[in-house]
Write a protein that holds these residues in place. Structure first.
Motif, mmCIF file in Angstrom:
data_model
loop_
_atom_site.group_PDB
_atom_site.id
_atom_site.type_symbol
_atom_site.label_atom_id
_atom_site.label_comp_id
_atom_site.label_asym_id
_atom_site.label_seq_id
_atom_site.Cartn_x
_atom_site.Cartn_y
_atom_site.Cartn_z
ATOM 1 N N GLY A 69 31.943 46.069 34.760
ATOM 2 C CA GLY A 69 32.333 45.813 36.138
ATOM 3 C C GLY A 69 31.865 46.892 37.100
ATOM 4 N N GLY A 82 37.650 45.210 41.205
ATOM 5 C CA GLY A 82 37.423 43.809 40.922
ATOM 6 C C GLY A 82 37.394 43.452 39.450
ATOM 7 N N PRO A 83 36.881 42.248 39.140
ATOM 8 C CA PRO A 83 36.937 41.711 37.777
ATOM 9 C C PRO A 83 35.923 42.382 36.850
ATOM 10 C CG PRO A 83 35.696 40.239 39.184
ATOM 11 C CD PRO A 83 36.255 41.305 40.084
ATOM 12 N N THR A 84 36.099 42.123 35.558
ATOM 13 C CA THR A 84 35.158 42.607 34.557
ATOM 14 C C THR A 84 33.955 41.676 34.512
ATOM 15 O OG1 THR A 84 36.915 43.600 33.220
ATOM 16 C CG2 THR A 84 34.814 43.138 32.120
ATOM 17 N N ILE A 85 32.830 42.176 35.022
ATOM 18 C CA ILE A 85 31.571 41.437 35.037
ATOM 19 C C ILE A 85 30.480 42.386 34.554
ATOM 20 C CG2 ILE A 85 29.889 40.207 36.462
ATOM 21 C CD1 ILE A 85 32.083 39.645 38.464
ATOM 22 N N PRO A 104 29.511 36.908 33.118
ATOM 23 C CA PRO A 104 30.960 37.017 33.335
ATOM 24 C C PRO A 104 31.638 37.721 32.170
ATOM 25 C CG PRO A 104 30.390 34.806 32.608
ATOM 26 C CD PRO A 104 29.091 35.532 32.806
ATOM 27 N N GLY A 107 38.381 36.794 31.344
ATOM 28 C CA GLY A 107 39.293 36.492 32.441
ATOM 29 C C GLY A 107 38.630 36.031 33.709
ATOM 30 N N THR A 108 37.295 35.863 33.705
ATOM 31 C CA THR A 108 36.605 35.358 34.885
ATOM 32 C C THR A 108 36.125 33.939 34.626
ATOM 33 O OG1 THR A 108 34.422 36.167 34.214
ATOM 34 C CG2 THR A 108 35.813 37.685 35.455
ATOM 35 N N LYS A 124 35.879 43.214 45.232
ATOM 36 C CA LYS A 124 37.139 42.736 44.666
ATOM 37 C C LYS A 124 37.016 41.305 44.142
ATOM 38 C CE LYS A 124 39.861 45.654 47.782
ATOM 39 N NZ LYS A 124 40.810 45.665 48.930
ATOM 40 N N SER A 125 36.173 40.497 44.785
ATOM 41 C CA SER A 125 35.942 39.123 44.338
ATOM 42 C C SER A 125 34.489 38.764 44.582
ATOM 43 C CB SER A 125 36.871 38.145 45.079
ATOM 44 O OG SER A 125 36.586 38.131 46.468
#
Length: 290
Positions: A69, A82-85, A104, A107-108, A124-125
């Protein structure tokens, strides 16, 4: 401030000379993110691999695009955003919009591969824009009028949705280096540094100069680059000419730079031993220490 944080590296295709120079540094290929328990303690290395370092123009935040991320590494303790990407490609426009590509994470609900995605809230998104399920841009940059990416083909887009292929007289880049206040783009390749004056529409093939592995704009005219052997070079004319700084460093997997208020250049390099900050005063490149 000393910035020394643990990382692992990514791999990219490069010539035999560069592979030999990098082999001892323990490069790790980046696959799709590993699933993990929400109750498990955070790993000693929160990043996985650092793929890109961007100094946000408006805030001067040091942003790390990593396997796990986006992180803000401005302070000694990095903060996840933000998310784990798995952010294989990442760049920031002058208006604060982030663009990214990759895979991704847990959780995404984003497509795999991501294609091109954007964030307008500081990471964040993320909102998918184009080429979802099709493209994974490992090299990505912006100029003041275009987004340029490499996913096996060199492409550019104005709006992030409709792409135009660049070629046939165009480079196969390891890294794409642009600045959101300029139309100059550099591509580091096995042959040397290619240069474009028009946001990647047309290119000039290498004609002398160092063969860089990676580089970063500190301002629209100043670029810092590192060879596969670790020699640090500087350009003060947007990549037209280069001079050596006389400094040798561990080979970085990624780097970012900015011009500071006192006229010096701050450079961050992701190395096996951590995220290391240097200062260049026009004469000497100095590693910061506690």
């Amino acid at each position: 401030m000393s910035s020394t944080l643990p990382i692992l590296r990514r791999t990219r295709r490069w010539s035999a000379t560069a592979i030999a120079a990098l082999a001892t540094l323990g490069l790790a290929a980046c696959g799709e993110p590993q699933s993990s328990s929400a109750d498990a303690p955070p790993p000693a290395n929160p990043y996985g691999h650092i793929h890109a370092i961007t100094i946000e123009e408006s805030t001067q935040r040091v942003l790390l695009a990593t396997h796990n991320g986006l992180f803000d590494a401005t302070d000694t303790v990095p903060q996840k955003i933000g998310p784990t990407i798995d952010l294989m490609g990442f760049t920031a426009a002058s208006d604060g919009t982030f663009y990214a590509s990759g895979h991704p994470g847990p959780g995404t609900d984003l497509p795999n591969p991501l294609g091109l995605t954007k964030s307008t809230d500081g990471g964040k998104s993320w909102t998918p824009l184009s080429l979802q399920g099709e493209s994974d841009f490992h090299a990505l940059t912006v100029t003041n009028d275009l987004i340029i990416g490499y996913d096996g083909n060199l492409r550019s887009t104005v709006d992030g949705r409709k792409w135009s292929d660049i070629g046939p007289m165009s480079p196969t880049p390891y890294a794409l280096v642009g600045n959101p206040e300029s139309t100059v783009v550099l591509a580091t390749t096995e042959e040397g540094v290619w240069r474009s004056l028009d946001s990647g529409k047309t290119w000039s093939a290498p004609n002398g100069g160092p063969r860089l592995l990676t580089a970063a704009f500190a301002d629209p005219m100043t670029i810092v680059g590192v060879t596969p052997e670790g020699s640090v070079h500087l350009s003060l004319d947007a990549g037209l000419s280069w001079k050596g700084t006389g400094t040798e460093v561990d080979q970085p997997a990624a780097m970012g730079a900015t011009r500071t208020a006192d006229g010096n250049i701050s450079v961050w390099m992701a190395m096996d031993r951590g995220l290391v900050k240097f200062t260049y005063d026009g004469t000497t490149l100095t590693e910061e220490t506690k």
